[in-house]
Write a protein that holds these residues in place. Sequence first.
Motif, PDB file in Angstrom:
ATOM      1  N   GLN A  55      22.203  46.315  -5.875  1.00 50.78           N
ATOM      2  CA  GLN A  55      22.044  47.646  -5.289  1.00 50.78           C
ATOM      3  C   GLN A  55      20.580  47.826  -4.879  1.00 50.78           C
ATOM      4  OE1 GLN A  55      24.498  50.395  -5.780  1.00 50.78           O
ATOM      5  NE2 GLN A  55      26.039  48.990  -6.517  1.00 50.78           N
ATOM      6  N   PRO A  56      20.308  48.091  -3.593  1.00 47.72           N
ATOM      7  CA  PRO A  56      18.923  48.228  -3.137  1.00 47.72           C
ATOM      8  C   PRO A  56      18.280  49.530  -3.624  1.00 47.72           C
ATOM      9  CG  PRO A  56      20.447  48.629  -1.333  1.00 47.72           C
ATOM     10  CD  PRO A  56      21.271  48.201  -2.489  1.00 47.72           C
ATOM     11  N   ILE A  57      17.000  49.430  -4.035  1.00 48.02           N
ATOM     12  CA  ILE A  57      16.221  50.567  -4.508  1.00 48.02           C
ATOM     13  C   ILE A  57      14.944  50.644  -3.660  1.00 48.02           C
ATOM     14  CG2 ILE A  57      15.028  51.616  -6.493  1.00 48.02           C
ATOM     15  CD1 ILE A  57      18.043  51.420  -6.885  1.00 48.02           C
ATOM     16  N   CYS A  58      14.610  51.830  -3.173  1.00 44.38           N
ATOM     17  CA  CYS A  58      13.421  51.994  -2.321  1.00 44.38           C
ATOM     18  C   CYS A  58      12.159  52.093  -3.158  1.00 44.38           C
ATOM     19  CB  CYS A  58      13.568  53.233  -1.438  1.00 44.38           C
ATOM     20  SG  CYS A  58      13.489  54.796  -2.298  1.00 44.38           S
ATOM     21  N   LYS A  59      11.009  51.991  -2.495  1.00 43.51           N
ATOM     22  CA  LYS A  59       9.719  52.041  -3.163  1.00 43.51           C
ATOM     23  C   LYS A  59       9.451  53.420  -3.772  1.00 43.51           C
ATOM     24  CE  LYS A  59       7.468  48.437  -0.509  1.00 43.51           C
ATOM     25  NZ  LYS A  59       6.362  48.096   0.403  1.00 43.51           N
ATOM     26  N   ASP A  60       9.996  54.474  -3.179  1.00 45.18           N
ATOM     27  CA  ASP A  60       9.801  55.826  -3.711  1.00 45.18           C
ATOM     28  C   ASP A  60      10.508  56.014  -5.048  1.00 45.18           C
ATOM     29  OD1 ASP A  60       8.293  56.543  -1.516  1.00 45.18           O
ATOM     30  OD2 ASP A  60      10.025  57.328  -0.405  1.00 45.18           O
ATOM     31  N   CYS A  61      11.622  55.327  -5.236  1.00 46.52           N
ATOM     32  CA  CYS A  61      12.418  55.505  -6.462  1.00 46.52           C
ATOM     33  C   CYS A  61      12.091  54.507  -7.559  1.00 46.52           C
ATOM     34  CB  CYS A  61      13.903  55.415  -6.128  1.00 46.52           C
ATOM     35  SG  CYS A  61      14.488  56.758  -5.096  1.00 46.52           S
ATOM     36  N   GLU A  62      11.303  53.478  -7.269  1.00 46.36           N
ATOM     37  CA  GLU A  62      11.018  52.465  -8.273  1.00 46.36           C
ATOM     38  C   GLU A  62      10.189  52.977  -9.416  1.00 46.36           C
ATOM     39  OE1 GLU A  62       8.800  48.935  -7.465  1.00 46.36           O
ATOM     40  OE2 GLU A  62       7.431  50.001  -6.169  1.00 46.36           O
TER      41      GLU A  62
ATOM     42  N   ARG B  73      13.777  48.321   6.027  1.00 46.16           N
ATOM     43  CA  ARG B  73      13.705  47.201   5.067  1.00 46.16           C
ATOM     44  C   ARG B  73      12.315  47.054   4.449  1.00 46.16           C
ATOM     45  NH1 ARG B  73      17.888  45.299   2.425  1.00 46.16           N
ATOM     46  NH2 ARG B  73      19.683  45.355   3.778  1.00 46.16           N
ATOM     47  N   SER B  74      11.288  47.509   5.124  1.00 46.75           N
ATOM     48  CA  SER B  74       9.935  47.404   4.579  1.00 46.75           C
ATOM     49  C   SER B  74       9.749  48.308   3.353  1.00 46.75           C
ATOM     50  CB  SER B  74       8.897  47.764   5.646  1.00 46.75           C
ATOM     51  OG  SER B  74       9.048  49.114   6.043  1.00 46.75           O
ATOM     52  N   GLN B  75      10.646  49.265   3.154  1.00 50.04           N
ATOM     53  CA  GLN B  75      10.573  50.164   2.008  1.00 50.04           C
ATOM     54  C   GLN B  75      11.379  49.674   0.810  1.00 50.04           C
ATOM     55  OE1 GLN B  75       8.681  53.051   1.801  1.00 50.04           O
ATOM     56  NE2 GLN B  75       7.815  52.133   3.646  1.00 50.04           N
ATOM     57  N   LEU B  76      11.984  48.496   0.912  1.00 51.39           N
ATOM     58  CA  LEU B  76      12.784  47.949  -0.181  1.00 51.39           C
ATOM     59  C   LEU B  76      11.877  47.465  -1.306  1.00 51.39           C
ATOM     60  CD1 LEU B  76      15.592  47.066  -1.226  1.00 51.39           C
ATOM     61  CD2 LEU B  76      15.194  44.871  -0.083  1.00 51.39           C
ATOM     62  N   ALA B  77      12.069  47.994  -2.504  1.00 48.97           N
ATOM     63  CA  ALA B  77      11.269  47.597  -3.666  1.00 48.97           C
ATOM     64  C   ALA B  77      11.929  46.410  -4.358  1.00 48.97           C
ATOM     65  CB  ALA B  77      11.112  48.759  -4.633  1.00 48.97           C
ATOM     66  N   TYR B  78      13.200  46.554  -4.700  1.00 46.56           N
ATOM     67  CA  TYR B  78      13.952  45.478  -5.344  1.00 46.56           C
ATOM     68  C   TYR B  78      15.435  45.835  -5.297  1.00 46.56           C
ATOM     69  CZ  TYR B  78      14.003  48.713  -9.326  1.00 46.56           C
ATOM     70  OH  TYR B  78      14.163  49.817 -10.125  1.00 46.56           O
ATOM     71  N   GLU B  79      16.240  44.895  -5.731  1.00 43.51           N
ATOM     72  CA  GLU B  79      17.681  45.136  -5.842  1.00 43.51           C
ATOM     73  C   GLU B  79      18.063  45.035  -7.300  1.00 43.51           C
ATOM     74  OE1 GLU B  79      20.267  43.043  -3.233  1.00 43.51           O
ATOM     75  OE2 GLU B  79      19.025  43.432  -1.477  1.00 43.51           O
ATOM     76  N   ARG B  80      18.726  46.041  -7.805  1.00 40.09           N
ATOM     77  CA  ARG B  80      19.189  46.083  -9.193  1.00 40.09           C
ATOM     78  C   ARG B  80      20.705  45.900  -9.177  1.00 40.09           C
ATOM     79  NH1 ARG B  80      18.829  51.662 -12.037  1.00 40.09           N
ATOM     80  NH2 ARG B  80      17.283  51.766 -10.419  1.00 40.09           N
ATOM     81  N   GLY B  81      21.148  44.765  -9.644  1.00 42.19           N
ATOM     82  CA  GLY B  81      22.586  44.484  -9.651  1.00 42.19           C
ATOM     83  C   GLY B  81      23.189  44.481  -8.262  1.00 42.19           C
TER      84      GLY B  81
ATOM     85  N   THR C 258      20.450  51.634   2.498  1.00 36.50           N
ATOM     86  CA  THR C 258      20.623  52.901   1.797  1.00 36.50           C
ATOM     87  C   THR C 258      20.234  52.706   0.343  1.00 36.50           C
ATOM     88  OG1 THR C 258      22.450  53.495   3.259  1.00 36.50           O
ATOM     89  CG2 THR C 258      22.262  54.721   1.190  1.00 36.50           C
ATOM     90  N   CYS C 259      19.249  53.482  -0.105  1.00 41.05           N
ATOM     91  CA  CYS C 259      18.806  53.397  -1.495  1.00 41.05           C
ATOM     92  C   CYS C 259      19.920  53.931  -2.391  1.00 41.05           C
ATOM     93  CB  CYS C 259      17.535  54.211  -1.691  1.00 41.05           C
ATOM     94  SG  CYS C 259      16.976  54.294  -3.398  1.00 41.05           S
ATOM     95  N   MET C 260      20.235  53.203  -3.443  1.00 41.94           N
ATOM     96  CA  MET C 260      21.300  53.610  -4.349  1.00 41.94           C
ATOM     97  C   MET C 260      20.817  54.594  -5.417  1.00 41.94           C
ATOM     98  SD  MET C 260      24.150  52.433  -3.419  1.00 41.94           S
ATOM     99  CE  MET C 260      23.847  52.389  -1.676  1.00 41.94           C
ATOM    100  N   SER C 261      19.547  54.976  -5.359  1.00 42.30           N
ATOM    101  CA  SER C 261      19.022  55.977  -6.283  1.00 42.30           C
ATOM    102  C   SER C 261      18.940  57.345  -5.606  1.00 42.30           C
ATOM    103  CB  SER C 261      17.656  55.557  -6.805  1.00 42.30           C
ATOM    104  OG  SER C 261      17.155  56.515  -7.694  1.00 42.30           O
ATOM    105  N   CYS C 262      18.305  57.405  -4.424  1.00 41.96           N
ATOM    106  CA  CYS C 262      18.154  58.682  -3.720  1.00 41.96           C
ATOM    107  C   CYS C 262      19.148  58.847  -2.569  1.00 41.96           C
ATOM    108  CB  CYS C 262      16.733  58.835  -3.195  1.00 41.96           C
ATOM    109  SG  CYS C 262      16.263  57.618  -1.942  1.00 41.96           S
ATOM    110  N   PHE C 263      19.844  57.779  -2.208  1.00 46.73           N
ATOM    111  CA  PHE C 263      20.867  57.758  -1.158  1.00 46.73           C
ATOM    112  C   PHE C 263      20.313  58.105   0.220  1.00 46.73           C
ATOM    113  CE2 PHE C 263      23.073  58.596  -5.142  1.00 46.73           C
ATOM    114  CZ  PHE C 263      23.898  57.487  -5.173  1.00 46.73           C
ATOM    115  N   LEU C 264      19.032  57.789   0.439  1.00 47.10           N
ATOM    116  CA  LEU C 264      18.427  57.945   1.752  1.00 47.10           C
ATOM    117  C   LEU C 264      18.396  56.601   2.455  1.00 47.10           C
ATOM    118  CD1 LEU C 264      15.395  60.243   0.899  1.00 47.10           C
ATOM    119  CD2 LEU C 264      17.535  60.900   1.979  1.00 47.10           C
ATOM    120  N   VAL C 265      18.438  56.632   3.781  1.00 44.56           N
ATOM    121  CA  VAL C 265      18.376  55.413   4.575  1.00 44.56           C
ATOM    122  C   VAL C 265      16.901  55.121   4.866  1.00 44.56           C
ATOM    123  CG1 VAL C 265      19.014  54.321   6.749  1.00 44.56           C
ATOM    124  CG2 VAL C 265      20.631  55.829   5.578  1.00 44.56           C
ATOM    125  N   HIS C 266      16.461  53.906   4.508  1.00 44.16           N
ATOM    126  CA  HIS C 266      15.068  53.482   4.690  1.00 44.16           C
ATOM    127  C   HIS C 266      15.031  52.198   5.502  1.00 44.16           C
ATOM    128  CE1 HIS C 266      13.445  56.224   1.649  1.00 44.16           C
ATOM    129  NE2 HIS C 266      14.474  55.913   0.904  1.00 44.16           N
TER     130      HIS C 266
END
Length: 98
Positions: free
Chosen positions: A91-98, A81-89, A71-79
Motif C-alpha cells: 500500500q503506497p504511503i505519501c511523504k506527508d503521511c510518513e 510518484r515523486s511524493q511516494l515515501a514507501y509502500e507498507r504491505g 493514491t496514498c492509503m493513509s490520507c487517500f489523496l492522489v499524489h
Amino acid sequence: MATDYDSPRKTDDDVNEDSIEELKARRNDKSASTVDVDEFEQAEGLELPGADLSNEELSVRVLPRQADEFTCMSCFLVHHRSQLAYERGGQPICKDCE
C-alpha cells in the motif's frame, strides 16, 4: 515622548475616574455604538451544512488518476510518484503521511 518625573502622579482613584469618564463619553457618542450588520446579498452565496445540493452541477473537470500518480492509503489523496515515501504491505504511503 518626554516624561516629567516632578509632576504629581495620579492615584488609583484618579485613574478609575478617568476611565469612567471615557466610558460615559463613548456611550454618548453615537458613532461608537454602531453595529456592523451583514447585508442579505452577501449571505446568499453561502451554503449551510446539510443543504440540498441535488440540483447543483459539478463545475470542475475531474481527471482519472494518471500513470505517474498514486493514491496514498493513509490520507487517500492522489499524489505524483515523486511524493511516494514507501509502500507498507503493498500500500503506497505519501511523504506527508510518513
